[in-house]
Design a protein around this motif. Structure first.
Motif, PDB file in Angstrom:
ATOM      1  N   ILE A 134     -22.365  10.981  42.291  1.00 21.08           N
ATOM      2  CA  ILE A 134     -20.986  11.264  42.697  1.00 21.08           C
ATOM      3  C   ILE A 134     -20.577  10.277  43.774  1.00 21.08           C
ATOM      4  O   ILE A 134     -21.204  10.214  44.838  1.00 21.08           O
ATOM      5  N   SER A 135     -19.561   9.494  43.507  1.00 21.54           N
ATOM      6  CA  SER A 135     -19.072   8.531  44.491  1.00 21.54           C
ATOM      7  C   SER A 135     -18.105   9.210  45.446  1.00 21.54           C
ATOM      8  O   SER A 135     -17.608  10.307  45.184  1.00 21.54           O
ATOM      9  N   LEU A 136     -17.825   8.539  46.546  1.00 19.41           N
ATOM     10  CA  LEU A 136     -16.898   9.077  47.531  1.00 19.41           C
ATOM     11  C   LEU A 136     -15.512   9.221  46.912  1.00 19.41           C
ATOM     12  O   LEU A 136     -15.132   8.445  46.032  1.00 19.41           O
ATOM     13  N   PRO A 137     -14.755  10.196  47.370  1.00 16.77           N
ATOM     14  CA  PRO A 137     -13.416  10.396  46.816  1.00 16.77           C
ATOM     15  C   PRO A 137     -12.512   9.188  47.001  1.00 16.77           C
ATOM     16  O   PRO A 137     -12.801   8.268  47.774  1.00 16.77           O
ATOM     17  N   GLU A 138     -11.420   9.196  46.321  1.00 15.86           N
ATOM     18  CA  GLU A 138     -10.476   8.082  46.303  1.00 15.86           C
ATOM     19  C   GLU A 138      -9.924   7.785  47.681  1.00 15.86           C
ATOM     20  O   GLU A 138      -9.461   6.687  47.944  1.00 15.86           O
ATOM     21  N   GLN A 145     -29.106  17.591  37.069  1.00 16.72           N
ATOM     22  CA  GLN A 145     -29.371  17.441  38.497  1.00 16.72           C
ATOM     23  C   GLN A 145     -28.282  16.587  39.128  1.00 16.72           C
ATOM     24  O   GLN A 145     -27.690  15.724  38.465  1.00 16.72           O
ATOM     25  N   VAL A 146     -28.010  16.841  40.402  1.00 11.04           N
ATOM     26  CA  VAL A 146     -27.046  16.044  41.159  1.00 11.04           C
ATOM     27  C   VAL A 146     -27.812  15.306  42.239  1.00 11.04           C
ATOM     28  O   VAL A 146     -28.673  15.878  42.920  1.00 11.04           O
ATOM     29  N   ASN A 147     -27.511  14.026  42.400  1.00  7.59           N
ATOM     30  CA  ASN A 147     -28.179  13.203  43.408  1.00  7.59           C
ATOM     31  C   ASN A 147     -28.012  13.828  44.794  1.00  7.59           C
ATOM     32  O   ASN A 147     -26.891  14.094  45.239  1.00  7.59           O
ATOM     33  N   SER A 148     -29.146  14.081  45.474  1.00  8.27           N
ATOM     34  CA  SER A 148     -29.111  14.781  46.763  1.00  8.27           C
ATOM     35  C   SER A 148     -28.399  13.983  47.839  1.00  8.27           C
ATOM     36  O   SER A 148     -27.702  14.546  48.692  1.00  8.27           O
ATOM     37  N   ASN A 149     -28.531  12.661  47.840  1.00  3.19           N
ATOM     38  CA  ASN A 149     -27.853  11.828  48.844  1.00  3.19           C
ATOM     39  C   ASN A 149     -26.333  11.901  48.673  1.00  3.19           C
ATOM     40  O   ASN A 149     -25.575  11.900  49.660  1.00  3.19           O
ATOM     41  N   ASP A 150     -25.895  11.956  47.410  1.00  2.00           N
ATOM     42  CA  ASP A 150     -24.463  12.061  47.162  1.00  2.00           C
ATOM     43  C   ASP A 150     -23.910  13.382  47.682  1.00  2.00           C
ATOM     44  O   ASP A 150     -22.786  13.446  48.190  1.00  2.00           O
ATOM     45  N   LEU A 151     -24.694  14.467  47.561  1.00  2.00           N
ATOM     46  CA  LEU A 151     -24.246  15.759  48.088  1.00  2.00           C
ATOM     47  C   LEU A 151     -24.078  15.707  49.602  1.00  2.00           C
ATOM     48  O   LEU A 151     -23.134  16.294  50.152  1.00  2.00           O
ATOM     49  N   LYS A 152     -24.960  14.982  50.275  1.00  2.00           N
ATOM     50  CA  LYS A 152     -24.840  14.847  51.729  1.00  2.00           C
ATOM     51  C   LYS A 152     -23.569  14.104  52.103  1.00  2.00           C
ATOM     52  O   LYS A 152     -22.893  14.446  53.077  1.00  2.00           O
ATOM     53  N   VAL A 153     -23.243  13.074  51.302  1.00  2.00           N
ATOM     54  CA  VAL A 153     -22.025  12.316  51.567  1.00  2.00           C
ATOM     55  C   VAL A 153     -20.788  13.200  51.413  1.00  2.00           C
ATOM     56  O   VAL A 153     -19.826  13.091  52.182  1.00  2.00           O
ATOM     57  N   LEU A 154     -20.818  14.103  50.428  1.00  2.86           N
ATOM     58  CA  LEU A 154     -19.664  14.986  50.206  1.00  2.86           C
ATOM     59  C   LEU A 154     -19.415  15.897  51.402  1.00  2.86           C
ATOM     60  O   LEU A 154     -18.282  16.318  51.640  1.00  2.86           O
ATOM     61  N   HIS A 155     -20.460  16.214  52.173  1.00  4.82           N
ATOM     62  CA  HIS A 155     -20.302  17.051  53.365  1.00  4.82           C
ATOM     63  C   HIS A 155     -19.551  16.322  54.478  1.00  4.82           C
ATOM     64  O   HIS A 155     -19.021  16.958  55.388  1.00  4.82           O
ATOM     65  N   LEU A 179     -12.244  18.511  45.133  1.00  2.00           N
ATOM     66  CA  LEU A 179     -13.683  18.476  44.862  1.00  2.00           C
ATOM     67  C   LEU A 179     -13.942  18.534  43.364  1.00  2.00           C
ATOM     68  O   LEU A 179     -14.776  17.782  42.837  1.00  2.00           O
ATOM     69  N   ARG A 180     -13.229  19.395  42.667  1.00  3.21           N
ATOM     70  CA  ARG A 180     -13.430  19.501  41.226  1.00  3.21           C
ATOM     71  C   ARG A 180     -13.039  18.209  40.514  1.00  3.21           C
ATOM     72  O   ARG A 180     -13.714  17.766  39.583  1.00  3.21           O
ATOM     73  N   ASN A 181     -11.955  17.592  40.957  1.00  6.20           N
ATOM     74  CA  ASN A 181     -11.543  16.329  40.355  1.00  6.20           C
ATOM     75  C   ASN A 181     -12.599  15.240  40.545  1.00  6.20           C
ATOM     76  O   ASN A 181     -12.859  14.433  39.643  1.00  6.20           O
ATOM     77  N   VAL A 182     -13.221  15.216  41.732  1.00  3.54           N
ATOM     78  CA  VAL A 182     -14.265  14.227  42.015  1.00  3.54           C
ATOM     79  C   VAL A 182     -15.456  14.452  41.085  1.00  3.54           C
ATOM     80  O   VAL A 182     -16.012  13.500  40.512  1.00  3.54           O
ATOM     81  N   VAL A 183     -15.853  15.730  40.922  1.00  6.96           N
ATOM     82  CA  VAL A 183     -16.989  16.037  40.047  1.00  6.96           C
ATOM     83  C   VAL A 183     -16.634  15.696  38.594  1.00  6.96           C
ATOM     84  O   VAL A 183     -17.452  15.128  37.859  1.00  6.96           O
TER      85      VAL A 183
END
Length: 523
Positions: free
Chosen positions: A451-455, A412-422, A433-437
């Motif tokens: 998943i943390s915010l990208p660099e 499972q992927v944290n739903s809040n983190d998915l919202k941040v990625l948007h 995106l693949r590098n972040v994952v």
């Protein structure tokens, strides 16, 4: 009786000599020696001309060898079966034929009799060519003399000569077929080795797996529709898009859906080779073509014959490489470096770039004629920011792939983190995106992926800390000069900047003369 016996012995000596000659004769010399054998046969019989006819690949018998005395025409361009149908039919039954005149032929041989009366020869001996129970042709020996040959009994001995020549022809055919097969095996071996080497290089350069073509956005559906439209053609495709959008994946999808998919698609990174090496890489070179060319090398065009060739970053090609590529696109042929022999190829061209080639063309960095050759069917790959709704499906695909390669069990992927990625602009697109994952998967320890915010956000923080460092530096200077800005003992002189510049920076950083933060406006 003695003359006949001597003639028979002479014939046997001739046949033995010919048989020995043909035993170890190279295939390339057989034709010349067959003509020599026909000459000896003509002179032995006292005739004027001998012709050897073989069954062609299309089933039509054609004259392949002929020898005649001076003044008698040499016939090689005629169809024996059409001009002498009765005699040819008898030959097909593996029977010898001796014709003393046109009048001696049966009534159903009218066409043969007519040909003999019009063109001769009036006397003809015909022998089938038999080898390994196969009838591969016939020999005709004729004379234009009005006197009959004095040795019709030789007809019983002549088939031996026909068998010798038939075996020689069969041996030649088998040797040539074997050599051609060996050459083809060698060619395919070299082709497979070159293709394998290039595919290993291409595999190492692949950054985007096939899972990146997932999503339900309108932008992706439009892209997939264009791929399907052009895939089953041989048209050149120009793939446009930003870095990391998956242009190489689009090229592979086009190839895999085309009629060329049985062969692997080859790629060339146009930015990965120096201009001096690009020609050899694309077209190959001959041994000794330049220093270090110790053997012949097949170029990517030659290896990709019958398949597709993908030019990644085509906008990076040098002017000379652009000219050579244009010529191949126009003429479908090229020469290896160090050779003047043209090599014809059937290659479909797919090209990709993140540059605006129309601007490059207008500014003189890209050939206009090459641009129009490549721009037959342009496809623009949408950036990730235009298909944000595809991110959840893409993340899911990446996680499934990395679970296998890393031996993890992320469910499972944290739903809040998915919202941040948007909310992130994704300048590096799908690759980023693949590098972040992947980075998150490396750090993950449980079954839920965080998943943390990208660099990029970290870089913004670094900019803020730099501003804070500048603020602390100015405060230190103000403290040392008791809040004085200008003058010999002012902070501006200590910092070696103009007092007005210092005041501007103090205002921007919200610093007062006393070194304290200024109150916010309206406070």
């Amino acid at each position: 009786m003695t003359d006949a016996y001597d003639k028979m012995c002479e014939f046997e000596r001739m046949a033995t000599e010919l048989a020995v000659t043909f035993i170890n004769l190279p295939a390339e010399q057989v034709d010349a020696h067959i003509e020599s054998a026909l000459r000896r046969l003509v002179l032995f019989l006292g005739f004027d001309r001998a012709t050897l006819v073989q069954h062609a690949g299309n089933g039509r018998p054609l004259a392949s060898h002929c020898w005649g005395k001076p003044g008698y025409p040499i016939l090689t361009e005629y169809s024996f079966a059409e001009e002498y149908p009765y005699i040819y039919g008898t030959m097909e039954k593996s029977k010898e034929v001796l014709v003393f005149s046109a009048d001696s032929l049966p009534t159903d041989a009218a066409k043969d009799a007519e040909m003999m009366r019009c063109y001769g020869p009036p006397v003809m001996v015909c022998l089938p060519l038999l080898a390994e129970s196969r009838n591969i042709g016939l020999i005709t020996v004729g004379t234009f003399a009005s006197v009959r040959p004095s040795l019709p009994e030789m007809l019983n001995c002549l088939p031996l000569l026909g068998t010798i020549l038939a075996n020689a022809l069969l041996k030649k055919s088998m040797e040539l077929s074997l050599k051609q097969a060996f050459m083809e095996v060698t060619r395919l071996k070299n082709l497979m080795e070159a293709e394998n080497c290039l595919l290993h290089e291409d595999l190492g350069n692949r950054c985007l797996p096939l899972h990146n073509m997932v999503g339900e956005s309108k932008a992706l559906k439009r892209l997939l529709r264009q791929i399907k439209q052009v895939a089953d053609t041989d048209s050149t495709v120009l793939i446009l898009g930003e870095t990391g959008t998956g242009k190489g994946l689009v090229a592979r999808s086009i190839h895999n859906m085309s009629g060329r998919s049985k062969r692997a698609m080859l790629s060339v990174n146009c930015a990965g080779f120096a201009p001096s090496l690009m020609e050899s890489e694309l077209f190959g070179h001959e041994k000794g073509a330049f220093t270090g060319a110790i053997s012949r090398k097949m170029g990517r065009f030659e290896v990709a014959d019958g398949s597709s060739l993908f030019f990644d970053e085509v906008g990076e090609l040098s002017a000379s490489a652009q000219a050579k590529l244009l010529r191949v696109l126009q003429e479908k042929q090229f020469e290896r470096v160090g050779s003047s022999r043209p090599v014809h190829v059937d290659v479909r061209i797919l090209a990709a770039t993140n540059r605006d080639l129309e601007v490059e063309m207008l500014e003189g960095r890209f050939r206009e004629d090459l641009f129009y050759r490549l721009n037959v069917f342009p496809i623009t790959v949408p950036p990730l920011r235009e298909r944000l709704e595809d991110i959840p499906l893409m993340v899911k695909a990446f996680v499934a792939e990395l679970n296998v390669s890393m031996g993890k069990d992320i469910r499972q992927v944290n739903s809040n983190d998915l919202k941040v990625l948007h909310e992130y602009p994704w300048p590096g697109n799908v690759r980023e995106l693949r590098n972040v994952v992947e980075r998150a998967m490396i750090l993950a320890s449980g079954s839920i992926l965080r998943i943390s915010l990208p660099e990029r956000r970290d870089r913004e923080a670094a900019v803020e800390s730099l501003a804070e460092a500048e603020r602390r530096h100015i405060l230190a200077a103000l403290e040392k000069t008791d809040g004085r800005i200008s003058g010999e003992k002012g902070a501006a002189r200590l910092l070696r900047i103009n007092p007005k510049t210092l005041e501007s920076r103090m205002k921007r950083l919200n610093i007062s003369r006393t070194g304290q933060r200024r109150p916010a406006d309206g406070a």
